[in-house]
Design a protein around this motif. Structure first.
Motif, PDB file in Angstrom:
ATOM      1  N   PRO A  54       0.818  -1.213   0.000  1.00  0.00           N
ATOM      2  CA  PRO A  54       0.000   0.000   0.000  1.00  0.00           C
ATOM      3  C   PRO A  54       0.851   1.262   0.000  1.00  0.00           C
ATOM      4  O   PRO A  54       2.054   1.230   0.287  1.00  0.00           O
ATOM      5  N   HIS A  55       0.230   2.377  -0.340  1.00  0.00           N
ATOM      6  CA  HIS A  55       0.710   3.665   0.143  1.00  0.00           C
ATOM      7  C   HIS A  55       0.130   3.744   1.546  1.00  0.00           C
ATOM      8  O   HIS A  55      -1.087   3.790   1.724  1.00  0.00           O
ATOM      9  N   PHE A  56       0.977   3.749   2.555  1.00  0.00           N
ATOM     10  CA  PHE A  56       0.557   3.396   3.908  1.00  0.00           C
ATOM     11  C   PHE A  56      -0.312   4.450   4.599  1.00  0.00           C
ATOM     12  O   PHE A  56      -0.754   4.233   5.726  1.00  0.00           O
ATOM     13  N   GLU A  57      -0.565   5.562   3.953  1.00  0.00           N
ATOM     14  CA  GLU A  57      -1.417   6.593   4.546  1.00  0.00           C
ATOM     15  C   GLU A  57      -2.853   6.080   4.692  1.00  0.00           C
ATOM     16  O   GLU A  57      -3.399   5.469   3.783  1.00  0.00           O
ATOM     17  N   LYS A  58      -3.449   6.329   5.841  1.00  0.00           N
ATOM     18  CA  LYS A  58      -4.843   5.942   6.095  1.00  0.00           C
ATOM     19  C   LYS A  58      -5.708   7.200   6.137  1.00  0.00           C
ATOM     20  O   LYS A  58      -5.457   8.107   6.935  1.00  0.00           O
ATOM     21  N   MET A  59      -6.723   7.225   5.291  1.00  0.00           N
ATOM     22  CA  MET A  59      -7.610   8.380   5.189  1.00  0.00           C
ATOM     23  C   MET A  59      -8.966   8.062   5.832  1.00  0.00           C
ATOM     24  O   MET A  59      -9.494   6.953   5.687  1.00  0.00           O
ATOM     25  N   LEU A  60      -9.537   9.060   6.488  1.00  0.00           N
ATOM     26  CA  LEU A  60     -10.840   8.867   7.116  1.00  0.00           C
ATOM     27  C   LEU A  60     -11.903   8.520   6.093  1.00  0.00           C
ATOM     28  O   LEU A  60     -12.728   7.624   6.305  1.00  0.00           O
ATOM     29  N   TYR A  61     -11.899   9.214   4.947  1.00  0.00           N
ATOM     30  CA  TYR A  61     -12.998   9.030   3.994  1.00  0.00           C
ATOM     31  C   TYR A  61     -13.001   7.644   3.369  1.00  0.00           C
ATOM     32  O   TYR A  61     -14.064   7.064   3.148  1.00  0.00           O
ATOM     33  N   ASP A  62     -11.816   7.079   3.056  1.00  0.00           N
ATOM     34  CA  ASP A  62     -11.785   5.715   2.516  1.00  0.00           C
ATOM     35  C   ASP A  62     -12.421   4.731   3.493  1.00  0.00           C
ATOM     36  O   ASP A  62     -13.209   3.861   3.114  1.00  0.00           O
ATOM     37  N   HIS A 115      10.776   7.008   6.960  1.00  0.00           N
ATOM     38  CA  HIS A 115      10.621   5.870   6.050  1.00  0.00           C
ATOM     39  C   HIS A 115       9.141   5.511   5.904  1.00  0.00           C
ATOM     40  O   HIS A 115       8.435   5.340   6.898  1.00  0.00           O
ATOM     41  N   GLU A 116       8.710   5.378   4.656  1.00  0.00           N
ATOM     42  CA  GLU A 116       7.323   5.007   4.411  1.00  0.00           C
ATOM     43  C   GLU A 116       7.057   3.573   4.871  1.00  0.00           C
ATOM     44  O   GLU A 116       7.801   2.649   4.529  1.00  0.00           O
ATOM     45  N   GLY A 117       6.010   3.396   5.661  1.00  0.00           N
ATOM     46  CA  GLY A 117       5.580   2.072   6.092  1.00  0.00           C
ATOM     47  C   GLY A 117       6.357   1.473   7.243  1.00  0.00           C
ATOM     48  O   GLY A 117       6.045   0.353   7.671  1.00  0.00           O
ATOM     49  N   LYS A 118       7.351   2.186   7.782  1.00  0.00           N
ATOM     50  CA  LYS A 118       8.200   1.581   8.820  1.00  0.00           C
ATOM     51  C   LYS A 118       7.391   1.138  10.035  1.00  0.00           C
ATOM     52  O   LYS A 118       7.696   0.121  10.667  1.00  0.00           O
ATOM     53  N   PHE A 119       6.356   1.888  10.348  1.00  0.00           N
ATOM     54  CA  PHE A 119       5.527   1.562  11.517  1.00  0.00           C
ATOM     55  C   PHE A 119       4.812   0.226  11.359  1.00  0.00           C
ATOM     56  O   PHE A 119       4.529  -0.457  12.347  1.00  0.00           O
ATOM     57  N   TYR A 120       4.538  -0.192  10.105  1.00  0.00           N
ATOM     58  CA  TYR A 120       3.630  -1.307   9.854  1.00  0.00           C
ATOM     59  C   TYR A 120       4.319  -2.622   9.485  1.00  0.00           C
ATOM     60  O   TYR A 120       3.647  -3.656   9.460  1.00  0.00           O
ATOM     61  N   VAL A 121       5.603  -2.617   9.172  1.00  0.00           N
ATOM     62  CA  VAL A 121       6.256  -3.826   8.639  1.00  0.00           C
ATOM     63  C   VAL A 121       7.107  -4.508   9.695  1.00  0.00           C
ATOM     64  O   VAL A 121       7.500  -3.902  10.695  1.00  0.00           O
TER      65      VAL A 121
END
Length: 485
Positions: A54-62, A115-121
């Motif tokens: 993913p692009h790891f950003e989480k949006m409220l509207y999605d 770093h993109e996604g570092k929190f999640y991997v």
């Protein structure tokens, strides 16, 4: 939005292929890396065709749109995986995205520590050391390998069916579920000690309205009182802080509400309030929605054009007054406004609301036909106009067991274009859909209507379920009649 329309279409026409498209798409996303397998919630998009990275950003509207879709899809299928993912998404909103005063924050960043996604991997060594004996089952189920699938680390995803993994591990499925649930809790706590991504703490009215609607729908469908309380806190916040004399403000942060709202703000918040009414049958929310709708017509409707603009007539003058009618990442203000007026027109038997909505919808028929995926939400409005809303009025004391059974019968079923009302016979009501609806045999009673024609009122939940199914499938006859014509 397109998936939501396909779900409506499948129910209206008994098209199993359309339903399969929706279920398969939702399930593939829910099993992919685009879904946060540990904390719940969907990322903004994936960069591959398999929903893995993913692009790891989480949006409220999605997550607002997917929560409502998930609730509807569970109603239609009773699929336990869909139910779990929908619940986890709302729980993520409650836990990580809700301000103390009840508003919902806008997003979580993709990056942490540069770093993109570092929190999640994860690496396999991390998981092994944290989970111990549960690690082999967890890593098998979530596709964890020594080499990883993203820059040497692992994005968690579900590569195989649960039954196959359980068989390979030599355990039954309930045992596997217990192991995975325990492991997810442990890893969530471990992950929470990492440096968190940044959070955009603006509270935007339109996104909050969409999320409110999703949570209220999930609360009603899944019978979750905690979701009901979350929805009520948000609705109270929006009504208190972001609505002024029927006009919705755009943004709230750090105690300050700023900027006059756009068309999407007006319509989304009002639709959220109507969803809260369907959850509570508290008529103040219909009154609030009507006040917003009336202000929306006053400030955003253009009589000459017969359409809504995205900005109010007292907004800053631009070279061209904005009017984008396509549904992009979020529903357009126009499609939300049309749906709001169609819903209120049915609920309040208001011909003027319906007239405006029908005219605005008809002017967009040609582009909808040419570019349907650009009008996913508006196609849902066309469903209301073509097939008619399914109106359900529940009459009786809400505390009565019989009323509860009728209410749960409606809540557990997917009813496309549902307009739901409830109240006690004899009480003074402002809801026109409740007019002249007496009790039958002094028992809580349900009325199911389409196009001002009602089925025989019933007091039995099984009979109500049958009427709802028949009303939803009435589109089959309508479609055949149009084909003959």
């Amino acid at each position: 939005m397109v998936l939501d329309f396909l779900l409506r279409y499948s129910q209206r026409t008994d098209n199993k292929g359309a339903l399969e498209m929706v279920v398969n798409s939702f399930r593939k996303m829910a099993r992919g890396g685009i879904y946060d397998q540990i904390g719940g919630g969907f990322a903004r998009y994936s960069v591959d065709a398999s929903w893995l990275v993913p692009h790891f950003e989480k949006m409220l509207y999605d997550n607002a749109l997917l929560t409502r879709l998930g609730a509807h899809l569970w109603q239609a299928t009773k699929d336990e995986e869909i139910r779990r993912v929908t619940i986890e998404t709302v729980e993520w909103i409650s836990r990580e995205m809700t301000a103390p005063e009840g508003g919902f924050y806008s997003s979580l960043d993709a990056d942490s520590e540069g770093h993109e996604g570092k929190f999640y991997v994860w690496t396999d060594e991390e998981i092994d050391s944290i989970l111990g004996a549960d690690a082999p089952a967890f890593m098998t189920y979530y596709g964890v390998t020594p080499g990883g699938n993203f820059e040497g680390r692992n994005i968690l995803f579900v590569p195989a069916d649960r039954s196959g993994v359980a068989a390979r591990l030599g355990v039954d499925e309930p045992t596997l579920d217990t192991i995975l649930a325990r492991a997810r809790r442990i890893l969530y706590d471990a992950r929470a000690r990492r440096v968190w991504p940044g959070r955009d703490e603006k509270i935007l009215a339109s996104w909050n309205g969409l999320m409110l609607r999703g949570i209220a729908t999930a609360a009603r469908a899944l019978g979750r009182d905690d979701f009901r309380k979350l929805a009520m806190r948000n609705a109270d916040f929006l009504a208190r802080e972001m609505v002024r004399d029927g006009r919705v403000m755009r943004s709230h942060k750090e105690g300050a509400t700023r900027i006059n709202g756009f068309l999407e703000d007006q319509a989304a918040v009002a639709l959220g309030f109507l969803a809260v009414y369907e959850l509570t049958f508290d008529e103040q929310w219909v009154s609030a929605a009507r006040a917003i709708a009336d202000a929306m017509i006053e400030w955003f409707w253009d009589d000459k054009l017969g359409a809504f603009f995205d900005t109010a007539r007292d907004a800053e003058r631009l070279i061209t007054r904005p009017r984008d009618v396509t549904d992009n990442a979020t529903p357009s203000g126009t499609s939300l406004a049309i749906e709001l007026l169609l819903h209120l027109g049915e609920l309040q038997q208001d011909a003027e609301y319906r007239r405006r909505a029908t005219f605005a919808l008809s002017t967009l028929a040609e582009p909808m036909l040419r570019f349907p995926t650009a009008f996913g939400h508006l196609l849902g409005c066309a469903d209301i106009e073509l097939y008619g809303a399914i109106e359900v009025a529940l009459i009786g004391e809400r505390s009565h067991h019989g009323f509860t059974l009728l209410e749960r019968t409606v809540g557990e079923r997917y009813v496309p274009s549902l307009v739901l009302a409830g109240g006690n016979f004899g009480d003074r009501s402002t809801i026109k859909l409740l007019d002249d609806r007496p009790l039958i045999d002094d028992k809580p009673t349900a009325y199911v209507c389409r196009n001002y024609t009602c089925d025989r009122p019933v007091t039995d939940a099984d009979l109500l379920a049958s009427q709802l199914e028949n009303a939803a499938r009435a589109g089959i006859t309508s479609t055949k009649n149009r084909e003959i014509e």
